[in-house]
Design a protein around this motif. Structure first.
Motif, PDB file in Angstrom:
ATOM      1  N   ASN A   1       0.849  -1.195   0.000  1.00 12.06           N
ATOM      2  CA  ASN A   1       0.000   0.000   0.000  1.00 12.06           C
ATOM      3  C   ASN A   1       0.892   1.256   0.000  1.00 12.06           C
ATOM      4  O   ASN A   1       1.636   1.497   0.952  1.00 12.06           O
ATOM      5  N   LYS A   2       0.790   2.036  -1.085  1.00 10.24           N
ATOM      6  CA  LYS A   2       1.700   3.188  -1.251  1.00 10.24           C
ATOM      7  C   LYS A   2       1.509   4.236  -0.157  1.00 10.24           C
ATOM      8  O   LYS A   2       2.458   4.860   0.299  1.00 10.24           O
ATOM      9  N   GLY A   3       0.265   4.429   0.284  1.00 12.97           N
ATOM     10  CA  GLY A   3      -0.015   5.420   1.329  1.00 12.97           C
ATOM     11  C   GLY A   3       0.652   5.026   2.636  1.00 12.97           C
ATOM     12  O   GLY A   3       1.300   5.849   3.300  1.00 12.97           O
ATOM     13  N   LYS A   4       0.521   3.750   2.999  1.00 12.64           N
ATOM     14  CA  LYS A   4       1.133   3.266   4.245  1.00 12.64           C
ATOM     15  C   LYS A   4       2.648   3.355   4.156  1.00 12.64           C
ATOM     16  O   LYS A   4       3.311   3.773   5.100  1.00 12.64           O
ATOM     17  N   LEU A   5       3.184   2.921   3.016  1.00  9.18           N
ATOM     18  CA  LEU A   5       4.635   2.913   2.816  1.00  9.18           C
ATOM     19  C   LEU A   5       5.203   4.320   2.979  1.00  9.18           C
ATOM     20  O   LEU A   5       6.211   4.533   3.666  1.00  9.18           O
ATOM     21  N   ARG A   6       4.504   5.298   2.374  1.00 10.15           N
ATOM     22  CA  ARG A   6       4.963   6.688   2.469  1.00 10.15           C
ATOM     23  C   ARG A   6       4.986   7.127   3.940  1.00 10.15           C
ATOM     24  O   ARG A   6       5.947   7.713   4.415  1.00 10.15           O
ATOM     25  N   GLU A   7       3.897   6.799   4.673  1.00 13.95           N
ATOM     26  CA  GLU A   7       3.830   7.219   6.072  1.00 13.95           C
ATOM     27  C   GLU A   7       4.900   6.531   6.911  1.00 13.95           C
ATOM     28  O   GLU A   7       5.535   7.165   7.756  1.00 13.95           O
TER      29      GLU A   7
END
Ligand code: IMP
Length: 196
Positions: free
Chosen positions: A9-15
């Motif tokens: 999940n790109k959003g989780k990875l970024r966070e």
């Protein structure tokens, strides 16, 4: 220490990358795409499935961290909860899931209602398995606002704020989110395992 995040999940990875000082990589950078069947009945169970699956495919010097998370709306009997990523069906986009939640809240005849996010973070290494949890409470509204964050953030207003996570700065979410709180508990465990 090599920390691998068991999430695509790109959003989780970024966070996670914003919140961790250590070098962290998403598992797809090492292993490519892998389908993980998340068939447990809790955030904790699914977080462990993800971390174990990736750990078993790597060599022992890796420490694998996973996050299973979602939003729960008491007015809807707790939905979508562990089904947050596939609320509108398997393979549904964030927008489709968000729209389904809006529709279901509207069908109850309200424009806002309490909700909370849960994050379960599992840590799997050669020294054992650990799981920690974090929560963020607030309300969901039936009009999506803002482009920041991901998933259900455009309709989630954290307690004590007037705007959605789609509108608030990333820095605000970093200080109060379910993921940040769980990560605060995970960090000493990760550091301890790194020294073992
Ligand atoms: P998972 O990757 O199976 O854990 O699914 C998590 C799903 O929960 C995501 O696809 C989002 O829909 C939702 N979710 C979890 N954390 C957040 C968040 O911080 N903001 C918005 N949506 C989230």
């Amino acid at each position: 220490m090599k920390i691998v995040l068991a999430t695509g999940n790109k959003g989780k990875l970024r966070e996670f990358k914003q919140m961790c000082k250590d070098e962290v990589v998403g598992f797809t950078e090492l292993l490519g795409e892998i389908e993980i069947i998340e068939d447990a009945n809790s955030f904790k169970g699914n977080a462990l499935i993800k971390a174990r699956t990736i750990y078993e495919k790597l060599s022992k010097e890796y420490l694998v961290v996973s996050d299973d998370s979602g939003i729960s709306v008491p007015l809807l009997g707790g939905e979508p909860d562990i089904y947050s990523a596939r609320y509108a069906g398997v393979g549904a986009t964030d927008k489709e899931n968000l729209q389904k939640l809006i529709n279901n809240i509207q069908a109850k005849g309200v424009e806002r209602t309490p909700a909370y996010y849960t994050a379960s973070i599992a840590i799997v290494s050669q020294h054992g398995e650990y799981v920690v949890h974090g929560w963020m409470h607030g309300e969901v509204i039936t009009e999506a606002k803002g482009e920041k964050g991901f998933g259900y953030d455009p309709i989630f207003i954290p307690t004590g704020y007037q705007q959605t996570l789609g509108e608030l700065d990333d820095e605000v979410k970093k200080g109060i989110s379910h993921r940040a709180k769980a990560l605060m508990l995970a960090k000493p465990i990760i550091e301890m395992l790194g020294r073992s």
